[in-house]
Design an enzyme around this catalytic site. Structure first.
Site: not given
Lengths: 449, 449
Positions: A23-24, A274, A220, A324, A351, A382, A250, A248, A32, A301
């Site tokens: 979660s972000d 990021e 995050k 990525d 990523h 990562e 996002n 990060d 996923y 990414e």
């Protein structure tokens, strides 16, 4: 003469939204998923090529359908000619004029090409009996340059310059490979910092990461400033001043907001920020970088292709370039990006996480160190510690470093049991509880908050 | 209370590759196609909303499947709330976090949003009894600004600046609408210049275009320099020095090649060069523009979203900005782009042609003149004279100008007979000749040369 005889796709989804893993600020409830491809042949050697596009749930079926569009380009073709000239094969997949219109070279169609290209590299490496990174690391500079499509790149990097770069890195290849086999490649972990985790879980997992040998972790941020300041303080107190703490966002911010937010976090010494804004915003990243130094700016990414990476480098928009493995069009395009980064002297910190991205991308970083940049310095890959059990050759980290993969192939192959269990929507993992709605209806009803 | 009760998609393809209509340096054999959407309601007023994504053949089925992913966001929803706040509706479609991953905001998934957003605008305009451009042109500056998602734009254009721009254009709206109704909007034609046409056909159609009142025509270039020089000379001789002749390379060149090629064509006085390189290459377009002036640089039909257009303007990369009605996420995002162009003082000359793009985009240019830029100066809308017969409210050009559409809606609706005839792969247009392979096999076998 052996031919490609099968091209089989599967919609694989993991119900990660149930635990808020992943979660972000932009992705509150990802499931996923992999749009998964297996390429078979009649060579009789028992090898199959595996590749996938990574998505986070809804739309994985469309991603699968996009991969299926590429089947006619490969089915029935002579295996040696396809695998023997992977540069030409890449171009035939990327430059199908009708399919190209759906991007061009971006989004669903480009990710589909990634799955096919990576599956072919998996097959090629298995047939060579080598892990992909070693297969690439024994190719000559000329062979490597022939893999790259320089279209749209020559104002920043010509084939001649690429050749020169690779030749410069030829001495020492063997020693660097030995070092990778002995020591692995440095990693950092995002496991502690998902936005949906409680403060207690955040602190506990941050301490555990340091105890495990990681010297960099990632948090995050981007949903709520007060929340982020509190979490950043907690983490900094928990891990001390020596551990690098990246943040990060996002893609959550506009340029101005990014600068303000990062400055508010600056007292806690973030190592990099990021995805501060849109991955398409080259000039925006450059403006943010000028305003937040010495905090570094990282992105990649979601950068769609080599053309946008080229500009990120030309504009001085990045301190850290994050490739990525499955968003740009696979191994070939990532080699182009590694060459661009080497030309501009920007470190590559891939990523990973997701499904299988740790498994894949380590091959590219190891190859980069062995044969392209010859630099390992501040570079880290990562690492996120979930879903690896579904792969035949899972990523492993010891003492904060990825171990070098040894199994032939690109490590893209899922276990048969994972493919059965998580097939969507009919795999056992997606069976509804009695009385609950079917999974497709549940998935469709979830909206961005 | 009325609700959205149906969301029906169709794969529609026209076999244009049989005649090389639409052929250019990157797209030698397009089959112009629409991933077509009809939105129905239980309002009992007989209105349906029509929208589509435009593709050029293979992959149109995947584009259709991507549109289908959006159905759950709209089906069952209260019509007044969906159409009453189109800004919120746009955001709900673009920012579905799982679907966003498939772009973000680019490619197949973003074009799918375009189809849904445009279908809703078609429905809203029909219910208002107005052609879309007039519906938009009677909205207040505040209402228009509320349609735009300013995320990632505020470093170039804030909501306050947009409001100020729109307020400045309020005086004179009525007079400009009267002028549009009386005189229409200037057009240019691409009909003569497709790359697959013979020299004779090129010259004949160029002369015919001038006889029809066009003062600008466009020529496809980029496959072969000698060929292009010959064709450019033939056209210039045929039409004389006063007619503007634009050239379009359809992304064929690298930066250096673009500059050389354009300089070789310069003696024949090209008006603009369109898509000289990758549509993602903001810095590349800027570099080309600096090197080929006074030849103008134009691009936009493949620019994926407002963030890249923003940078094209910030970097001074364009003399002419070419919006496309169905590649970015529909009317709302195009309003954002029109506002950005007005802020930077760059004229908008829309891309059209394809299937239905002429029908749609004229509404946006007419709205722009009435309420945003208030400028018509050197602006022209592309016109290509095929496939219009398949639309209920076809684009019409008289004396080199588009006539203002009068029928309520966004002119996106195809005729029932076209939908039957060109449905793929089972419509009569796709029936194989006796003994010929089935159309899907034929389509899949075509590759980029």
């Amino acid at each position: 003469m052996a031919r490609i005889t099968s091209f089989t796709t599967t919609d694989v989804r993991f119900p990660t939204s149930r635990t808020l893993d992943g979660s972000d600020a932009m992705n509150p409830d990802p499931d996923y998923s992999a749009a998964y491809l297996v390429i078979g042949t009649d060579a009789g050697d028992g090898h199959t090529g595996h590749g996938f596009a990574f998505t986070i749930g809804r739309g994985n079926d469309v991603q699968v359908a996009a991969i299926d569009l590429l089947g006619p380009h490969l089915l029935g073709r002579d295996l040696d000619s396809v695998l023997g000239d992977m540069g030409a094969t890449w171009r035939s997949l990327v430059h199908d004029s009708q399919l190209r219109w759906l991007g061009p070279e971006k989004g669903v169609m480009h990710m589909a090409v990634s799955a096919a290209v990576n599956a072919l590299w998996d097959l090629k490496a298995k047939r060579a009996g080598l892990p992909l990174w070693r297969l690439l690391a024994r190719m000559s500079p000329e062979e490597l340059v022939a893999l790259v499509d320089f279209r749209y790149l020559t104002d920043a990097l010509t084939p001649e310059e690429a050749l020169e770069l690779l030749r410069r890195a030829e001495p020492g290849r063997a020693q660097r490979i030995d070092r990778l086999l002995a020591e692995g490649y440095p990693a950092y972990t995002t496991t502690p910092g998902w936005l949906g985790y409680s403060d207690d879980k955040l602190v506990r997992l941050s301490r555990a990461a340091v105890a495990d040998g990681f010297t960099q972790i990632k948090l995050k941020v981007g949903a709520d400033l007060d929340h982020d300041v509190r979490r950043m303080r907690l983490v900094r107190e928990a891990v001390g001043p020596e551990i690098r703490v990246a943040v990060d966002a996002n893609q959550r911010w506009d340029v101005g907001t990014a600068v303000e937010w990062i400055n508010a976090l600056a007292p806690f010494d973030p190592w990099w920020v990021e995805e501060p804004t849109s991955p398409d915003d080259v000039l925006g990243h450059a403006a943010i970088r000028r305003s937040v130094a010495p905090v570094k700016v990282a992105t990649g990414e979601h950068v769609p292709n080599r053309v946008v990476f080229k500009q990120m480098l030309q504009a001085g928009a990045l301190d850290v370039l994050q490739i990525d493995a499955a968003r740009v069009a696979g191994v070939n395009e990532n080699i182009a990006i590694l060459l661009l980064a080497a030309k501009f002297g920007v470190p590559v910190c891939p990523h990973a996480g997701g499904v299988g991205l740790c498994e894949l991308v380590r091959h590219l970083s190891l190859f980069d160190y062995a044969a392209v940049s010859a630099d390992i310095g501040d570079r880290v890959i990562e690492y996120v510690d979930h879903l690896h059990e579904n792969f035949l050759d899972p990523a492993t980290v010891r003492g904060g470093s990825y171990t070098a993969p040894l199994m032939p192939g690109f490590s893209a192959q899922m276990t048969d049991s994972a493919l059965r269990e998580f097939a969507y929507p009919h795999g056992p993992a997606w069976a509804p509880a009695p009385g609950a709605p079917a999974p497709s209806a549940t998935a469709a009803a979830k909206e961005h908050p």
